[in-house]
Design a protein around this motif. Structure first.
Motif, short mmCIF file in Angstrom:
data_model
loop_
_atom_site.label_atom_id
_atom_site.label_comp_id
_atom_site.label_asym_id
_atom_site.label_seq_id
_atom_site.Cartn_x
_atom_site.Cartn_y
_atom_site.Cartn_z
N GLY A 80 0.81 -1.21 0.00
CA GLY A 80 0.00 0.00 0.00
C GLY A 80 0.84 1.26 0.00
O GLY A 80 1.98 1.27 0.44
N ASN A 81 0.25 2.32 -0.52
CA ASN A 81 0.93 3.61 -0.59
C ASN A 81 0.23 4.69 0.22
O ASN A 81 0.52 5.87 0.03
CB ASN A 81 1.06 4.06 -2.05
N THR A 82 -0.66 4.31 1.11
CA THR A 82 -1.32 5.27 1.99
C THR A 82 -0.65 5.26 3.36
O THR A 82 -0.60 4.22 4.02
CB THR A 82 -2.81 4.95 2.14
N VAL A 83 -0.13 6.39 3.77
CA VAL A 83 0.55 6.54 5.05
C VAL A 83 -0.38 7.24 6.03
O VAL A 83 -1.00 8.25 5.70
CB VAL A 83 1.84 7.37 4.90
N THR A 84 -0.47 6.68 7.23
CA THR A 84 -1.22 7.31 8.31
C THR A 84 -0.27 7.68 9.43
O THR A 84 0.46 6.82 9.93
CB THR A 84 -2.32 6.39 8.85
N LEU A 85 -0.26 8.96 9.78
CA LEU A 85 0.55 9.43 10.91
C LEU A 85 -0.40 9.84 12.03
O LEU A 85 -1.18 10.79 11.87
CB LEU A 85 1.42 10.63 10.50
N ASP A 86 -0.34 9.13 13.14
CA ASP A 86 -1.08 9.52 14.34
C ASP A 86 -0.19 10.49 15.11
O ASP A 86 0.90 10.12 15.56
CB ASP A 86 -1.43 8.31 15.18
N ILE A 87 -0.65 11.72 15.28
CA ILE A 87 0.20 12.80 15.77
C ILE A 87 -0.32 13.35 17.09
O ILE A 87 -1.52 13.63 17.24
CB ILE A 87 0.26 13.93 14.72
N ALA A 88 0.58 13.53 18.03
CA ALA A 88 0.29 14.25 19.27
C ALA A 88 0.73 15.70 19.08
O ALA A 88 1.92 15.98 19.02
CB ALA A 88 1.03 13.62 20.45
N LEU A 89 -0.24 16.58 18.92
CA LEU A 89 0.08 18.00 18.77
C LEU A 89 0.53 18.60 20.09
O LEU A 89 1.38 19.49 20.13
CB LEU A 89 -1.13 18.75 18.22
N SER A 90 -0.07 18.12 21.17
CA SER A 90 0.27 18.57 22.53
C SER A 90 -0.11 17.45 23.49
O SER A 90 -0.50 16.35 23.07
CB SER A 90 -0.50 19.85 22.87
N ASP A 91 -0.02 17.72 24.77
CA ASP A 91 -0.39 16.71 25.77
C ASP A 91 -1.88 16.38 25.72
O ASP A 91 -2.29 15.29 26.14
CB ASP A 91 -0.03 17.21 27.17
N THR A 92 -2.69 17.30 25.20
CA THR A 92 -4.14 17.11 25.22
C THR A 92 -4.78 17.04 23.84
O THR A 92 -5.97 16.76 23.73
CB THR A 92 -4.81 18.25 26.01
N GLU A 93 -4.01 17.30 22.80
CA GLU A 93 -4.58 17.41 21.46
C GLU A 93 -3.85 16.47 20.50
O GLU A 93 -2.62 16.42 20.47
CB GLU A 93 -4.44 18.85 20.96
N SER A 94 -4.64 15.73 19.71
CA SER A 94 -4.08 14.81 18.72
C SER A 94 -4.75 15.04 17.37
O SER A 94 -5.82 15.65 17.28
CB SER A 94 -4.28 13.36 19.15
N THR A 95 -4.14 14.54 16.33
CA THR A 95 -4.74 14.60 15.01
C THR A 95 -4.19 13.45 14.17
O THR A 95 -3.25 12.76 14.57
CB THR A 95 -4.45 15.95 14.32
N THR A 96 -4.78 13.25 13.02
CA THR A 96 -4.34 12.20 12.09
C THR A 96 -4.02 12.84 10.75
O THR A 96 -4.80 13.62 10.21
CB THR A 96 -5.42 11.13 11.90
N LEU A 97 -2.85 12.50 10.23
CA LEU A 97 -2.42 12.98 8.93
C LEU A 97 -2.36 11.79 7.98
O LEU A 97 -1.78 10.76 8.33
CB LEU A 97 -1.04 13.63 9.03
N MET A 98 -2.95 11.93 6.81
CA MET A 98 -2.90 10.87 5.81
C MET A 98 -2.19 11.39 4.57
O MET A 98 -2.45 12.50 4.11
CB MET A 98 -4.30 10.37 5.47
N ILE A 99 -1.27 10.57 4.06
CA ILE A 99 -0.44 10.95 2.92
C ILE A 99 -0.53 9.86 1.87
O ILE A 99 -0.39 8.67 2.18
CB ILE A 99 1.03 11.12 3.34
N GLU A 100 -0.75 10.24 0.63
CA GLU A 100 -0.74 9.28 -0.47
C GLU A 100 0.62 9.36 -1.16
O GLU A 100 1.00 10.39 -1.72
CB GLU A 100 -1.85 9.60 -1.46
#
Length: 252
Positions: A80-100
């Motif tokens: 597969g060529n889909t990358v998922t980055l689970d990211i901790a922006l801070s101690d209380t905030e997270s986000t998900t980045l997806m890259i093709e």
């Protein structure tokens, strides 16, 4: 000699004026690129792989390291060529980045990046250089042993077939054929990087705006790449505890 960007008056668009109309060649320190804000304050906007310059100085009396292309086997690199980055922006905030990832743009770069993900290289890796409106840089592992493995594993360049527009994922370099593990994501339309040999390997499809707004930028470019290389997250957690980081990188 290094081609650098001209003064702010020579730019035509962008928050940092990063679309040059001309270039100027000056005898300046290797591996440093400069640009100017409209206020004429000089800011360092290098997206080079600084640790390689550090290593060169340490190795000036040793034999030059040849260019190495690490080929990952089918067993190591996911299809597969889909990358998922689970990211901790801070101690209380997270986000998900997806890259093709786009092997048709940069097959060697995509292969290396997938291999690094499979190895867990980017897990717990910090976003150690943040220049709002320009780029965010990552790709030094929290584990110094992983950094040592790839420190001199230089990868041959891919030809530039796509422009460095906002959201493109690209390898940082210290010059020709010097890609290793460091990456940056364009936060602006940085087409001037195309002629400097920065070849995008993929495109962010989900989460770019959240990363731009939420990634911790308070430390600027203060983290020292040489120390990250040899001390890893022990150094960053002690000296720069608020850095955003990748909790887990995965392929699908």
């Amino acid at each position: 000699m290094l081609t650098i960007l001209p003064a702010a008056s020579a730019y035509n668009t962008g928050k940092f004026g990063l679309r040059p109309c001309t270039t100027t060649t000056l005898p300046i320190e290797p591996c440093v690129a400069w640009a100017r804000k409209p206020q004429q304050h000089v800011i360092r906007l290098s997206i080079i792989d600084d640790h390689q310059s550090f290593n060169r100085r340490m190795a000036m009396q040793t034999a030059a390291v040849g260019v190495v292309t690490l080929r990952c086997s089918n067993a190591m690199a996911a299809d597969g060529n889909t990358v998922t980055l689970d990211i901790a922006l801070s101690d209380t905030e997270s986000t998900t980045l997806m890259i093709e990832l786009k092997p048709q743009w940069a097959p060697l770069g995509v292969e290396r990046f997938k291999n690094l993900i499979q190895e867990g290289f980017y897990d717990e890796a910090r976003f150690f250089r943040v220049v709002p409106g320009f780029i965010v840089q990552f790709g030094l592992a929290g584990d110094p042993q992983l950094n040592a493995k790839y420190r001199s594993a230089n990868l041959k360049d891919d030809p530039v077939s796509e422009s460095n527009t906002r959201g493109k994922l690209v390898f940082a370099t210290a010059g020709k054929n010097t890609r290793t593990s460091q990456m940056f994501i364009n936060f602006g339309n940085n087409a001037f990087l195309d002629r400097q040999g920065f070849s995008p390997i993929g495109d962010v499809t989900v989460g770019l705006e959240a990363l731009e707004k939420g990634v911790y930028a308070g430390y600027g470019e203060r983290p020292e790449q040489g120390r990250i290389q040899f001390q890893g997250n022990a150094y960053l957690k002690e000296s720069f505890p608020k850095l955003s980081y990748i909790k887990k990188a995965s392929l699908s």
